[in-house]
Design an enzyme around this catalytic site. Sequence first.
Site, PDB file in Angstrom:
ATOM      1  N   CYS A 169       0.834  -1.203   0.000  1.00 50.72           N
ATOM      2  CA  CYS A 169       0.000   0.000   0.000  1.00 50.72           C
ATOM      3  C   CYS A 169       0.869   1.254   0.000  1.00 50.72           C
ATOM      4  CB  CYS A 169      -0.981  -0.057   1.173  1.00 50.72           C
ATOM      5  SG  CYS A 169      -2.478   0.861   0.801  1.00 50.72           S
ATOM      6  N   HIS A 182      -3.540  -5.159   0.451  1.00 50.74           N
ATOM      7  CA  HIS A 182      -2.993  -5.743   1.682  1.00 50.74           C
ATOM      8  C   HIS A 182      -3.040  -7.270   1.642  1.00 50.74           C
ATOM      9  CE1 HIS A 182      -2.493  -2.019   3.965  1.00 50.74           C
ATOM     10  NE2 HIS A 182      -3.532  -1.594   3.284  1.00 50.74           N
ATOM     11  N   GLU A 240      -1.423  -9.348   3.285  1.00 50.17           N
ATOM     12  CA  GLU A 240      -1.257  -9.956   4.619  1.00 50.17           C
ATOM     13  C   GLU A 240      -2.592 -10.358   5.240  1.00 50.17           C
ATOM     14  OE1 GLU A 240      -0.882  -6.799   3.857  1.00 50.17           O
ATOM     15  OE2 GLU A 240      -1.483  -5.435   5.463  1.00 50.17           O
TER      16      GLU A 240
HETATM   17  N1  GLN Z   1      -2.031   6.660   2.920  1.00 50.30           N
HETATM   18  C1  GLN Z   1      -2.094   5.928   1.700  1.00 50.30           C
HETATM   19  C2  GLN Z   1      -3.439   6.098   1.011  1.00 50.30           C
HETATM   20  O1  GLN Z   1      -4.394   6.470   1.616  1.00 50.30           O
HETATM   21  C3  GLN Z   1      -1.800   4.465   1.911  1.00 50.30           C
HETATM   22  C4  GLN Z   1      -2.795   3.789   2.796  1.00 50.30           C
HETATM   23  C5  GLN Z   1      -2.302   2.467   3.308  1.00 50.30           C
HETATM   24  O2  GLN Z   1      -1.116   2.192   3.276  1.00 50.30           O
HETATM   25  N2  GLN Z   1      -3.191   1.646   3.789  1.00 50.30           N
HETATM   26  O3  GLN Z   1      -3.538   5.843  -0.168  1.00 50.30           O
END
Ligand code: GLN
Length: 547
Positions: A380, A519, A521
């Site tokens: 992410c 994600h 994970e």
């Molecule tokens: N802050 C980033 C976004 O909103 C990544 C979010 C995250 O890593 N879950 O896109």
Amino acid sequence: MARFIFITGGVVSSLGKGLASAALGALLQARGFTVRLRKLDPYLNVDPGTMSPFEHGEVFVTDDGAETDLDLGHYERFTGVAARATDSISSGRIYTNVLEKERRGDYLGKTIQVIPHVTNEIKDWIAIGEDEVDFMLCEIGGTVGDIEGLPFFEAIRQFSHERPKGECILMHLTLLPYLAASGELKTKPTQHSVKELQSIGLAPDILVCRSEHPIPEREREKIALFCNVRKEHVVAAYDLSSIYEAPLAYHREGLDQAVLDAFGISPAPKPNLDRWHDVFDRLTNTDGEVNVAIVGKYTQLEDAYKSIKEALTHGGMANRVKVNVSWVDAEVFDREDAAPHLEGYHAILVPGGFGERGTEGKIKAAQFARERGIPYLGICLGMQMAVIEAARNVAGVATAGSEEFDHEAGKKRFEPVVYHLKEWVQGNQKVKRKKTDAKGGTMRLGAYDAVLKKGSRVAGVYGSLAIDERHRHRYEVDTKYREPLEEAGLCFAGMSPDGKLPEIVEWADHPWFIGVQFHPELKSKPFDPHPLFADFVRAAVETSRLV
Ligand code: GLN
């Protein structure tokens, strides 16, 4: 029709109620039953989405896009049953629903009260989907006696009372403290906490007692007598070397047998625990170890990256190696050379995160991994940082950055290689967002499909060209920069099905460098490690052999 198991806790918090619930779910599955686990949280947040990971740990995201308590992650990892939005219920959610109904006039001019309106709402949630499983396990957050928890305890009292006899049981977790001076386990706190339950009309059928020392027969008898529980239903929970030992340990102590007894299920189907023996074997019979750095912001509280830590353990199990995780605070090298902080690790993982703090350090970590040929997994925000690094240092976009940080600072400083996503497609529906929207639940959340590029590393890792993974973010890599980045060698290896949203990037000429917008994970399990984590750890093993 499901049978219901309510799980409560007393004496102190953090006794491992979530783990006990998850392990019990796994044991019931091992005996051939179907289960669903649910968490009832007394706090007033509508969901944990807006809580700081420092305070509450990770936010677990479901396929259907709910931001939930991290205990749902345990449930999924132990049972493999995908959690749903309806499996996480907070007071805030309950009150919001009640108040919305009140405004709509659903209660026909009545006075709205905790009993029956709030308790009815809780009972309705508890019963959602009960026809689908044999057992519904509902864990109540907090400890008995908390003011906030009272409506939940009252709701389960009513629920159990209204159901036919034998359909609901209560399992209560307590602590038996050990007094070294007298060399004794003390049962009084347990007695008090059961008394507290009884004062609100609840009587436990099973007591799970956390203890650092073996519980002597005499103490077990005493607990049974004073707490009005059968002796065989006083189950010991000792400290374990790994959480994945919990199903086997609880089985040894007779938890699943006690539960089936309490429901009068006889003869009890024999359990098949092969899966958990294999998990334990992979965990304990390892050959070698690797050192992985997690370069993040919330490094003081390990729970903030709970699922990542677990997924790395699973990746280790897939390769039969031990994975040593080091938490490296990215902020420390925001303004200095990252190398002294990162040298020696066999792989680097940059996890998700929000806000600008520490991001320059994460960008440096991506650069270090790229230049040194160290395996890198960016998740992410970790993917976004890898793309910014590529744009700045390889594709010549010197001021590349994320709009997230400009929004936070209130001024424009960066070329927005990562930009605020305002409109996207989910299934057949278009979703729109504004910068001014409320904070909670306004991200790209939940499961989305992605299409992988034939011949890419990730396609090989997944062994498929079509995947779906869970998202939780507001910002997105802008495809405007795709061409210059691809020319620089960064391959866009996964895209949303409409081709508009970059989902995966990788350096083609690097031993192992992958960034994912989602994600992975969240979907990894000890008995089914996520392919990305399994392969990331494999790459780390290879690196460890080179040095
Ligand atoms: N802050 C980033 C976004 O909103 C990544 C979010 C995250 O890593 N879950 O896109």
